[in-house]
Design a protein around this motif. Structure first.
Motif, PDB file in Angstrom:
ATOM      1  N   ASP A 116      36.836  21.753  85.465  1.00 35.16           N
ATOM      2  CA  ASP A 116      37.278  21.965  86.800  1.00 35.16           C
ATOM      3  C   ASP A 116      35.798  21.571  87.747  1.00 35.16           C
ATOM      4  O   ASP A 116      36.026  21.118  88.729  1.00 35.16           O
ATOM      5  N   PHE A 117      34.618  21.864  87.169  1.00 36.14           N
ATOM      6  CA  PHE A 117      33.554  21.701  87.702  1.00 36.14           C
ATOM      7  C   PHE A 117      32.519  20.438  87.073  1.00 36.14           C
ATOM      8  O   PHE A 117      31.508  20.287  87.440  1.00 36.14           O
ATOM      9  N   MET A 124      38.412  12.597  89.302  1.00 31.81           N
ATOM     10  CA  MET A 124      39.141  13.660  89.672  1.00 31.81           C
ATOM     11  C   MET A 124      40.640  13.479  88.691  1.00 31.81           C
ATOM     12  O   MET A 124      41.092  14.484  88.074  1.00 31.81           O
ATOM     13  N   ALA A 125      40.960  12.312  88.521  1.00 31.53           N
ATOM     14  CA  ALA A 125      42.313  12.064  87.919  1.00 31.53           C
ATOM     15  C   ALA A 125      42.190  12.486  86.352  1.00 31.53           C
ATOM     16  O   ALA A 125      43.102  13.119  85.800  1.00 31.53           O
ATOM     17  N   GLU A 126      40.835  12.075  85.660  1.00 33.69           N
ATOM     18  CA  GLU A 126      40.567  12.408  84.406  1.00 33.69           C
ATOM     19  C   GLU A 126      40.505  14.054  84.326  1.00 33.69           C
ATOM     20  O   GLU A 126      40.926  14.595  83.491  1.00 33.69           O
ATOM     21  N   ARG A 127      39.988  14.599  85.386  1.00 35.96           N
ATOM     22  CA  ARG A 127      39.787  16.242  85.441  1.00 35.96           C
ATOM     23  C   ARG A 127      41.208  16.916  85.107  1.00 35.96           C
ATOM     24  O   ARG A 127      41.449  17.749  84.563  1.00 35.96           O
ATOM     25  N   ASP A 128      41.977  16.127  86.097  1.00 31.96           N
ATOM     26  CA  ASP A 128      43.308  16.759  86.377  1.00 31.96           C
ATOM     27  C   ASP A 128      44.265  16.562  85.004  1.00 31.96           C
ATOM     28  O   ASP A 128      44.667  17.700  84.546  1.00 31.96           O
TER      29      ASP A 128
END
Length: 58
Positions: A20-21, A26-30
């Protein structure tokens, strides 16, 4: 067995926080967060279905 699975669940929670941090896009983190969440859900289902060893031998 449940204690060991709980340890794994705790490690997955820490991993989720790191994702999350993190600095990944963003897409990869999601995507990673969804994968970890799916693993946690599956692990929780396994834990629910395990017999309680303490009460099993009473």
């Amino acid at each position: 067995m449940k204690a060991e699975l709980q340890d794994v669940m705790d490690m997955l929670r820490k991993l989720q926080g790191a994702i999350d941090f993190g600095n990944a896009p963003m897409a990869e983190r999601d995507e990673l967060a969804r994968d970890v969440s799916d693993i946690m859900d599956a692990l929780f289902e396994v834990m629910k279905n395990l017999p309680d060893v303490q009460t099993q031998y009473k």
